[in-house]
Design a protein around this motif. Structure first.
Motif, PDB file in Angstrom:
ATOM      1  N   ASN A   7     -30.926  21.619 -34.670  1.00 47.29           N
ATOM      2  CA  ASN A   7     -30.390  21.731 -36.026  1.00 47.29           C
ATOM      3  C   ASN A   7     -29.921  20.390 -36.576  1.00 47.29           C
ATOM      4  N   GLY A   8     -30.054  19.350 -35.766  1.00 48.02           N
ATOM      5  CA  GLY A   8     -29.589  18.051 -36.212  1.00 48.02           C
ATOM      6  C   GLY A   8     -30.619  17.332 -37.075  1.00 48.02           C
ATOM      7  N   GLN A   9     -30.362  16.071 -37.308  1.00 52.55           N
ATOM      8  CA  GLN A   9     -31.245  15.247 -38.145  1.00 52.55           C
ATOM      9  C   GLN A   9     -32.235  14.496 -37.268  1.00 52.55           C
ATOM     10  N   TYR A  10     -33.522  14.546 -37.636  1.00 55.59           N
ATOM     11  CA  TYR A  10     -34.544  13.779 -36.918  1.00 55.59           C
ATOM     12  C   TYR A  10     -34.467  12.332 -37.397  1.00 55.59           C
ATOM     13  N   GLN A  11     -34.168  11.424 -36.468  1.00 62.44           N
ATOM     14  CA  GLN A  11     -33.961  10.013 -36.804  1.00 62.44           C
ATOM     15  C   GLN A  11     -35.039   9.173 -36.119  1.00 62.44           C
ATOM     16  N   VAL A  69     -45.709  12.450 -40.268  1.00 67.86           N
ATOM     17  CA  VAL A  69     -44.909  11.226 -40.250  1.00 67.86           C
ATOM     18  C   VAL A  69     -43.434  11.549 -40.058  1.00 67.86           C
ATOM     19  N   SER A  70     -43.035  12.703 -40.537  1.00 66.33           N
ATOM     20  CA  SER A  70     -41.625  13.086 -40.455  1.00 66.33           C
ATOM     21  C   SER A  70     -41.203  13.501 -39.055  1.00 66.33           C
ATOM     22  N   ARG A  71     -42.178  13.696 -38.127  1.00 62.88           N
ATOM     23  CA  ARG A  71     -41.830  14.199 -36.797  1.00 62.88           C
ATOM     24  C   ARG A  71     -42.554  13.452 -35.680  1.00 62.88           C
ATOM     25  N   ILE A  72     -42.589  12.131 -35.757  1.00 61.06           N
ATOM     26  CA  ILE A  72     -43.158  11.337 -34.669  1.00 61.06           C
ATOM     27  C   ILE A  72     -42.346  10.060 -34.519  1.00 61.06           C
ATOM     28  N   PHE A  73     -42.210   9.617 -33.284  1.00 57.66           N
ATOM     29  CA  PHE A  73     -41.458   8.403 -32.941  1.00 57.66           C
ATOM     30  C   PHE A  73     -40.015   8.495 -33.440  1.00 57.66           C
ATOM     31  N   GLY A  74     -39.324   9.500 -32.956  1.00 61.36           N
ATOM     32  CA  GLY A  74     -37.919   9.678 -33.298  1.00 61.36           C
ATOM     33  C   GLY A  74     -37.267  10.681 -32.376  1.00 61.36           C
ATOM     34  N   GLN A  75     -35.960  10.890 -32.557  1.00 65.66           N
ATOM     35  CA  GLN A  75     -35.208  11.877 -31.783  1.00 65.66           C
ATOM     36  C   GLN A  75     -34.159  12.510 -32.690  1.00 65.66           C
ATOM     37  N   ILE A  76     -33.708  13.683 -32.303  1.00 66.90           N
ATOM     38  CA  ILE A  76     -32.650  14.353 -33.044  1.00 66.90           C
ATOM     39  C   ILE A  76     -31.321  13.631 -32.801  1.00 66.90           C
ATOM     40  N   ASN A  77     -30.632  13.300 -33.892  1.00 61.05           N
ATOM     41  CA  ASN A  77     -29.283  12.704 -33.823  1.00 61.05           C
ATOM     42  C   ASN A  77     -29.235  11.444 -32.957  1.00 61.05           C
ATOM     43  N   MET A 138     -35.895  -3.344 -33.882  1.00 60.09           N
ATOM     44  CA  MET A 138     -36.979  -2.444 -33.500  1.00 60.09           C
ATOM     45  C   MET A 138     -37.112  -2.393 -31.975  1.00 60.09           C
ATOM     46  N   LYS A 139     -36.827  -3.496 -31.326  1.00 63.09           N
ATOM     47  CA  LYS A 139     -36.846  -3.553 -29.863  1.00 63.09           C
ATOM     48  C   LYS A 139     -35.592  -2.889 -29.295  1.00 63.09           C
ATOM     49  N   TYR A 140     -34.454  -3.171 -29.919  1.00 64.61           N
ATOM     50  CA  TYR A 140     -33.150  -2.805 -29.374  1.00 64.61           C
ATOM     51  C   TYR A 140     -32.768  -1.345 -29.654  1.00 64.61           C
ATOM     52  N   ARG A 141     -33.364  -0.724 -30.659  1.00 64.92           N
ATOM     53  CA  ARG A 141     -32.963   0.624 -31.074  1.00 64.92           C
ATOM     54  C   ARG A 141     -33.872   1.713 -30.506  1.00 64.92           C
ATOM     55  N   ASP A 142     -34.852   1.367 -29.691  1.00 66.52           N
ATOM     56  CA  ASP A 142     -35.862   2.358 -29.310  1.00 66.52           C
ATOM     57  C   ASP A 142     -35.322   3.356 -28.280  1.00 66.52           C
ATOM     58  N   ARG A 144     -35.858   3.799 -25.174  1.00 70.11           N
ATOM     59  CA  ARG A 144     -35.444   3.270 -23.859  1.00 70.11           C
ATOM     60  C   ARG A 144     -33.986   2.840 -23.879  1.00 70.11           C
ATOM     61  N   PHE A 145     -33.571   2.178 -24.964  1.00 67.89           N
ATOM     62  CA  PHE A 145     -32.182   1.725 -25.045  1.00 67.89           C
ATOM     63  C   PHE A 145     -31.240   2.888 -25.337  1.00 67.89           C
ATOM     64  N   HIS A 146     -31.732   3.868 -26.070  1.00 66.38           N
ATOM     65  CA  HIS A 146     -30.908   5.063 -26.270  1.00 66.38           C
ATOM     66  C   HIS A 146     -30.601   5.704 -24.924  1.00 66.38           C
ATOM     67  N   THR A 147     -31.607   5.835 -24.074  1.00 64.68           N
ATOM     68  CA  THR A 147     -31.406   6.394 -22.733  1.00 64.68           C
ATOM     69  C   THR A 147     -30.464   5.520 -21.917  1.00 64.68           C
ATOM     70  N   ARG A 148     -30.587   4.234 -22.069  1.00 65.14           N
ATOM     71  CA  ARG A 148     -29.762   3.289 -21.300  1.00 65.14           C
ATOM     72  C   ARG A 148     -28.276   3.459 -21.607  1.00 65.14           C
ATOM     73  N   PHE A 149     -27.941   3.652 -22.873  1.00 65.35           N
ATOM     74  CA  PHE A 149     -26.535   3.679 -23.284  1.00 65.35           C
ATOM     75  C   PHE A 149     -25.981   5.093 -23.466  1.00 65.35           C
ATOM     76  N   PHE A 150     -26.805   6.116 -23.397  1.00 72.06           N
ATOM     77  CA  PHE A 150     -26.382   7.472 -23.718  1.00 72.06           C
ATOM     78  C   PHE A 150     -25.578   8.070 -22.561  1.00 72.06           C
ATOM     79  N   HIS A 151     -24.319   7.645 -22.442  1.00 74.42           N
ATOM     80  CA  HIS A 151     -23.425   8.135 -21.388  1.00 74.42           C
ATOM     81  C   HIS A 151     -22.038   8.384 -21.973  1.00 74.42           C
ATOM     82  N   GLU A 152     -21.348   9.366 -21.430  1.00 73.09           N
ATOM     83  CA  GLU A 152     -20.016   9.683 -21.910  1.00 73.09           C
ATOM     84  C   GLU A 152     -18.959   8.784 -21.284  1.00 73.09           C
TER      85      GLU A 152
END
Length: 752
Positions: A7-11, A69-77, A138-142, A144-152
């Motif tokens: 239900n979130g936003q596709y970014q 185009v609205s649903r490729i190369f992105g993730q929710i929130n 474009m390199k830093y926001r992909d 891979r980096f989301h996975t790297r930093f996505f920790h509580e």
């Protein structure tokens, strides 16, 4: 941290304005026969909607499909910060949208110029800086980096810089999660004012996580932007999840003996990429490549060669797959070419301005270069979800080229923990290629051998410590770009150390261990490297100034200079020796780092490891003589060391003054001297080595050395135990002493 949900936003991490360049519209269906049900469409797939032709890599086998185009190369929130109030959670996403709008305007300018058959496009300094900022993000926001930093929690962050991230969060308690650090870094770069005077270089590391600030600095300052277009109409570029974050350049891989894992010890980004459309590729090229115009200046060429040596020597003499890419730097509005040299325009005050203009040509590149760039994307698609193309025919050709190109040259190397997954991906792509009509088999290689490192964790922690030292220099309010600044000097010394160690982080650790054994530290490293550079310069100048003078006088001058250098602190002299060894290896083509015969690879280090046994007043001399004799033997490969001792007898003087008290006492004892004299007389007429020495003192010296060598391990055993040295350290010291510093005949010949 709230999880992403449907239900979130596709970014997007690849913006829509880029995807639109690879997209086509869903055609309208034929007019339906009256009475038939209306067709049903998925979201984003209605007639007239923009969709991409893509290969779904998440399926096995991979499937050709169309994705909106609205649903490729992105993730929710993807960029939401759920630790903030509702109204602020998408603050970074809004900032990214603003930057994307600015970049889209500039890229539209580029694509329109290309479509109008213009040979290039003119951008202002501000426009160029927006693109450079955008390309880094474009390199830093992909993903891979989301996975790297996505920790509580900070403890969950497990990358190589984990200690530094945790320390940064402790110093900045407003950051509760690594994700917040990442989002803050993105926001800081977006809001960065890249002023023409480059004050931003000094300020940025104070506003965000220092490691990533320096990465941004290197990305912007270490390469230049070019625009490449296919020279043949049938060729096109492809697009993958990570096209903007992969690079072309050498990697240094090794297996960690302790963990049995494959680790990356180092890499160099010679080229990075940014697909704009199927026909336009931004290529960022390292500034270390030769530049025909700029290199007309000897000073500029010398500096460029120096930096290229620092970067590339650790990986051998490689230029990369795209060294011959036909590109050059953009021209600018304040320079002109006069007699083949790039000079400042008359009347220009040398100041950089926001409205300076740069002309970026469109560089046509042939099929091989297009295929190489696409192959780099294909070789790095292991964790990709999709591959986007424009023409299926063009994609089929470039895919077949990649799969059948010789391994190693283009990649396709199966090693490490993910080698089975890489093989599966290659076979998946091979199946796709066959479905497109190819009859050729894919080629790949599995290395039979990987270099090893004894303790990667030790290497990693060394690197962390170097980053801490650099952070201190930055915090001290030094200008990084100022060649007299603390931060600049530290960064330069680390680069020089990397060059001396041939790029291996393990070697960096070993070198620092040796340097510290002599009393050096990270605090002294900066000054010592600066002094070593001055020492080298003085040595070269003295040789240059004395050209035409009698050679005997020139040699006396060299020896006088060395005598002065031997008075310097041991850590500095040792660094000077390593610099000279590196220079000889590079310019004379001699391998001075690998063992030759019974000699150690770097013999002066054996002296250092046993320095507790040596008087301080002799330590420098022994190190330097070991180095000079080693290079002398290697350069004179024809030398018969079994008989030709005369040139080396006086090198270090007598073993009686070697600086090792126990050996000196043995060699000077009356009984020992008498024994040596008798042996020298008895063997004079039977031993060819002794017969060549007409001086009785030289004959006695050689006999004395041989006896000391035979008794060395036994007589040094009490000292070894006293100083807690390993048997190997004593063995190595003896080998260096009696094959280089005080050379003796091989033992097997003496016994024959």
């Amino acid at each position: 941290m709230a999880p992403a949900n449907s239900n979130g936003q596709y970014q997007h991490f690849v913006p829509r304005f880029i995807l639109k360049n690879f997209a086509h519209r869903v055609p309208k269906p034929p007019k339906a026969v009256k009475g038939t049900p209306k067709p049903k469409y998925e979201k984003g797939m209605f007639p007239g909607d923009l969709v991409t032709s893509s290969l779904d890599l998440t399926q096995d086998p991979a499937v050709f499909t169309e994705k909106p185009v609205s649903r490729i190369f992105g993730q929710i929130n993807m960029y939401d910060d759920f630790t903030k109030p509702n109204g602020e959670q998408r603050h970074v996403e809004k900032l990214l949208s603003k930057l994307e709008h600015q970049a889209a305007t500039i890229f539209t300018k580029i694509t329109k110029a290309y479509e109008a058959n213009e040979d290039g496009v003119v951008l202002t300094r501000d426009e160029r800086n927006v693109i450079r900022k955008f390309l880094f993000l474009m390199k830093y926001r992909d993903a891979r980096f989301h996975t790297r930093f996505f920790h509580e929690k900070p403890e969950a962050y497990s990358e190589n810089d984990r200690e530094l991230i945790r320390e940064y969060m402790e110093e900045h308690p407003q950051f509760k999660t690594p994700m917040q650090v990442w989002l803050h870094n993105i926001e800081t770069i977006i809001n960065l004012d890249m002023d023409p005077e480059s004050n931003w270089i000094r300020e940025l590391p104070k506003k965000m996580y220092q490691n990533d600030a320096m990465w941004f600095f290197t990305h912007v300052q270490g390469s230049y932007m070019t625009l490449c277009v296919p020279s043949e109409a049938e060729n096109e570029f492809i697009l993958t999840d990570n096209s903007y974050s992969v690079h072309e350049g050498p990697n240094n891989l090794a297996r960690d003996v302790k963990s049995n894992k494959e680790e990356t010890l180092g890499y160099v980004e010679l080229h990075t990429f940014a697909p704009v459309s199927p026909k336009i590729m931004v290529v960022l090229r390292a500034g270390t490549f030769p530049d025909l115009l700029e290199d007309q200046s000897p000073r500029v060429k010398e500096e460029r060669d120096f930096h290229r040596s620092l970067l590339m020597d650790p990986y051998g003499h490689v230029n990369g797959m795209l060294a011959d890419l036909p590109v050059r730097k953009a021209g600018n509005s304040y320079s002109e070419i006069v007699n083949g040299r790039l000079v400042r325009q008359e009347g220009h005050d040398g100041r950089k301005r926001k409205d300076d203009k740069f002309r970026f040509p469109f560089f046509p590149i042939g099929s091989r270069h297009v295929n190489i760039i696409n192959s780099i994307f294909l070789d790095n698609c292991l964790h990709c979800t999709s591959l986007v193309y424009n023409s299926k025919q063009a994609f089929a050709r470039t895919l077949e080229w990649y799969l059948t190109a010789p391994p190693l040259e283009i990649g396709k190397i199966l090693s490490g923990e993910d080698k089975e997954d890489r093989l599966k991906t290659l076979k998946k792509l091979e199946a796709v290629s066959r479905s497109l009509g190819s009859q050729k088999a894919a080629l790949w290689v599995t290395p039979a051998f990987l270099p090893t490192v004894e303790d990667y964790e030790k290497i990693r922690l060394r690197h962390v410590e170097r980053q801490r030292e650099f952070k201190k220099a930055v915090v001290n309010d030094e200008r990084i770009q100022d060649p007299h600044g603390e931060a600049f000097r530290f960064l330069k010394s680390m680069m020089e150390l990397n060059a001396l160690t041939q790029g291996s982080l393990e070697s960096v650790a070993d070198y620092m261990d040796t340097y510290e054994l002599l009393g050096g530290s990270y605090d002294t490293l900066k000054k010592d490297f600066d002094q070593v550079a001055r020492m080298n310069t003085l040595r070269v100048k003295i040789d240059s100034w004395s050209q035409g003078v009698d050679e005997a006088i020139r040699q006396r001058n060299r020896e006088s200079l060395v005598s002065e250098y031997l008075r310097l602190p041991s850590p500095r002299l040792w660094l000077y020796i390593q610099a000279e060894r590196n220079m000889i290896m590079e310019h004379e083509g001699i391998d001075l780092l690998s063992p030759q015969g019974d000699r150690l690879g770097i013999p002066e280090n054996a002296i250092v490891r046993a320095k507790q046994l040596i008087r301080p007043d002799r330590l420098n001399s022994l190190m330097y003589i070991a180095f000079k004799m080693d290079t002398g033997f290697r350069e004179r490969a024809h030398l018969n060391v079994r008989t030709e001792f005369a040139p080396f007898i006086q090198g270090a003087g007598s073993i009686m003054t070697c600086g090792i008290p126990r050996i000196e006492a043995l060699a000077k004892s009356p009984d020992f001297m008498a024994l040596a004299m008798v042996a020298a007389t008895a063997l004079r007429n039977t031993d060819p080595a002794l017969k060549s020495l007409t001086n009785p003192l030289e004959r006695r010296e050689l006999i004395t050395r041989s006896i000391c060598r035979d008794m060395f391990a036994e007589i040094m055993e009490p000292e070894r135990i006293k100083h807690n040295l390993s048997p190997q350290a004593i063995q190595d010291l003896g080998k260096v002493l009696f094959t280089l510093v005080y050379p003796t005949r091989p033992e097997e010949e003496e016994k024959s």
